[in-house]
Design a protein around this motif. Structure first.
Motif, mmCIF file in Angstrom:
data_model
loop_
_atom_site.group_PDB
_atom_site.id
_atom_site.type_symbol
_atom_site.label_atom_id
_atom_site.label_comp_id
_atom_site.label_asym_id
_atom_site.label_seq_id
_atom_site.Cartn_x
_atom_site.Cartn_y
_atom_site.Cartn_z
ATOM 1 N N LYS A 81 0.685 -1.090 0.003
ATOM 2 C CA LYS A 81 0.009 -0.040 0.073
ATOM 3 C C LYS A 81 0.698 1.215 0.056
ATOM 4 N N PRO A 82 0.828 2.266 -1.034
ATOM 5 C CA PRO A 82 1.590 3.162 -1.024
ATOM 6 C C PRO A 82 1.124 4.267 0.126
ATOM 7 N N SER A 83 2.226 4.865 0.606
ATOM 8 C CA SER A 83 1.998 6.059 1.620
ATOM 9 C C SER A 83 2.727 7.427 1.231
ATOM 10 N N THR A 84 2.633 7.544 -0.181
ATOM 11 C CA THR A 84 3.133 8.797 -0.647
ATOM 12 C C THR A 84 2.001 9.316 -1.609
ATOM 13 N N GLY A 85 1.890 10.704 -1.907
ATOM 14 C CA GLY A 85 0.949 11.187 -2.889
ATOM 15 C C GLY A 85 1.439 12.638 -3.137
ATOM 16 N N THR A 86 0.559 13.290 -3.922
ATOM 17 C CA THR A 86 0.448 14.805 -3.998
ATOM 18 C C THR A 86 -0.755 15.213 -3.446
ATOM 19 N N VAL A 87 -0.423 16.381 -2.950
ATOM 20 C CA VAL A 87 -1.494 17.054 -2.219
ATOM 21 C C VAL A 87 -2.542 17.656 -3.294
ATOM 22 N N ILE A 88 -3.571 17.674 -3.232
ATOM 23 C CA ILE A 88 -4.650 18.221 -4.434
ATOM 24 C C ILE A 88 -5.261 19.563 -3.703
ATOM 25 N N VAL A 129 1.445 22.312 4.722
ATOM 26 C CA VAL A 129 1.557 21.851 3.488
ATOM 27 C C VAL A 129 0.676 22.485 2.454
ATOM 28 N N SER A 130 1.187 22.375 1.193
ATOM 29 C CA SER A 130 0.185 23.285 0.332
ATOM 30 C C SER A 130 -0.100 22.269 -1.143
ATOM 31 N N PRO A 131 -1.105 22.717 -1.901
ATOM 32 C CA PRO A 131 -1.297 21.986 -3.314
ATOM 33 C C PRO A 131 0.016 22.022 -3.853
ATOM 34 N N GLY A 132 0.263 20.721 -4.615
ATOM 35 C CA GLY A 132 1.440 20.432 -5.287
ATOM 36 C C GLY A 132 2.445 19.725 -4.652
ATOM 37 N N ASN A 133 2.615 19.745 -3.149
ATOM 38 C CA ASN A 133 3.401 19.189 -2.417
ATOM 39 C C ASN A 133 3.611 17.646 -2.573
ATOM 40 N N THR A 134 4.573 16.808 -2.892
ATOM 41 C CA THR A 134 4.608 15.403 -2.917
ATOM 42 C C THR A 134 4.919 15.105 -1.155
ATOM 43 N N VAL A 135 4.215 14.214 -0.589
ATOM 44 C CA VAL A 135 4.238 14.170 0.619
ATOM 45 C C VAL A 135 4.214 12.670 1.078
ATOM 46 N N LEU A 136 4.864 12.257 2.331
ATOM 47 C CA LEU A 136 5.017 11.123 2.934
ATOM 48 C C LEU A 136 3.905 11.123 4.078
ATOM 49 N N TYR A 137 3.054 10.400 4.168
ATOM 50 C CA TYR A 137 1.998 10.126 5.199
ATOM 51 C C TYR A 137 1.884 8.867 5.903
ATOM 52 N N SER A 138 1.140 8.795 7.182
ATOM 53 C CA SER A 138 1.064 8.024 8.037
ATOM 54 C C SER A 138 0.340 6.723 7.253
ATOM 55 N N LYS A 139 0.738 5.544 7.169
ATOM 56 C CA LYS A 139 0.208 4.391 6.542
ATOM 57 C C LYS A 139 -1.164 3.998 7.580
ATOM 58 N N MET A 186 3.632 13.112 7.613
ATOM 59 C CA MET A 186 4.939 13.164 8.035
ATOM 60 C C MET A 186 6.155 13.951 7.309
ATOM 61 N N ALA A 187 5.953 13.951 6.022
ATOM 62 C CA ALA A 187 7.295 14.780 5.366
ATOM 63 C C ALA A 187 6.869 15.304 4.146
ATOM 64 N N VAL A 188 7.401 16.332 3.778
ATOM 65 C CA VAL A 188 7.638 16.658 2.334
ATOM 66 C C VAL A 188 8.481 16.245 1.433
ATOM 67 N N LEU A 189 8.377 15.532 0.477
ATOM 68 C CA LEU A 189 9.405 15.190 -0.617
ATOM 69 C C LEU A 189 9.978 16.158 -1.394
ATOM 70 N N PRO A 190 11.319 16.400 -1.743
ATOM 71 C CA PRO A 190 11.578 17.203 -2.727
ATOM 72 C C PRO A 190 11.636 16.887 -3.954
#
Length: 252
Positions: free
Chosen positions: A190-197, A215-225, A248-252
């Motif tokens: 199950k993925p736990s990363t995605g893009t904030v819409i 966090v803002s729209p467009g950020n790629t983030v790591l979130y709690s499973k 949990m984090a914003v991915l560059p």
């Protein structure tokens, strides 16, 4: 110490009592005959909640504080392919229309009104609130904070999150292993990363003012499973709505 007796060809075993299992006497008698009976002190267990039915003479209901009354959407009776679903297979609806709101709540010295208005179509957290049935329809009485967002279309990508909620488009799971082997559906991680819409306006601070989310729209983030509420868009794309604190984090 456990013991045994035999009466009329029916053997019985006496078991000592254990911590956490308290019978009405010091031992529990278990008979080897087909039926047996245990008498235990009452202990809390699984509680199944049913909808509260309001008497027909009451045609309106006024929520108090920051509570909201939502008239539930009907559960789907057919699958996407047109197959009739049995009652047990129908998904519990997670959306409905706001039909009444409370007067709000006091935060610090400020009176904060409920953000959603009557007539607003909303999506709420699964298992939130108390089901109430009156005027021949099912309703849900819940806290405003249990509302995930406003959804004015049939596609979850248009969800407008409320408070500290964030809508994320989920990164697709890998279809193959590093060695090129095709993964079955059950073995896909199950993925736990995605893009904030979209993001909500933020939570209230102790003075009743909104705190902007980090966090803002467009950020790629790591979130709690396993956090938040999962949704599927009209095109099959997967989304998740969760609280900003579960990011949990914003991915560059």
């Amino acid at each position: 110490m456990a013991g045994a007796t035999s009466v009329g060809g029916c053997s019985s075993v006496y078991l000592p009592s254990f911590q956490g299992l308290r019978p009405s006497s010091s031992t529990v008698k278990v008979s080897s005959s087909v039926s047996f009976r245990m008498t235990l002190n009452h202990r809390p267990g699984l509680v199944v909640k049913a909808a509260t039915t309001v008497a027909p003479k009451y045609t309106t209901l006024k929520p108090l504080g920051d509570r909201v009354l939502v008239k539930l959407n009907a559960a789907e009776e057919k699958s996407a392919g047109g197959i009739l679903l049995p009652t047990t297979a129908q998904s519990k609806p997670q959306g409905g229309e706001v039909v009444a709101v409370g007067e709000g709540r006091t935060v610090g010295l400020k009176q904060v009104e409920v953000d959603v208005k009557t007539g607003t179509p909303v999506v709420y957290s699964k298992y939130a609130g108390t089901e109430v049935e009156f005027n021949g329809a099912k309703h849900l009485l819940l806290k405003e904070d249990d509302i995930v967002g406003i959804l004015e279309t049939d596609d979850v990508k248009d969800l407008k999150p409320l408070n500290d909620r964030v809508l994320i488009k989920v990164t697709e799971a890998e279809q193959t292993t590093a060695g090129g082997l095709l993964l079955t559906q059950s073995s896909k991680e199950k993925p736990s990363t995605g893009t904030v819409i979209a993001v909500g306006p933020g939570p209230l601070d102790e003075e009743g003012n909104r705190k902007e989310l980090t966090v803002s729209p467009g950020n790629t983030v790591l979130y709690s499973k396993y956090a938040g509420n999962d949704f599927k868009g009209s095109d099959g794309t997967e989304y998740i709505a969760l609280r900003a604190t579960d990011v949990m984090a914003v991915l560059p």
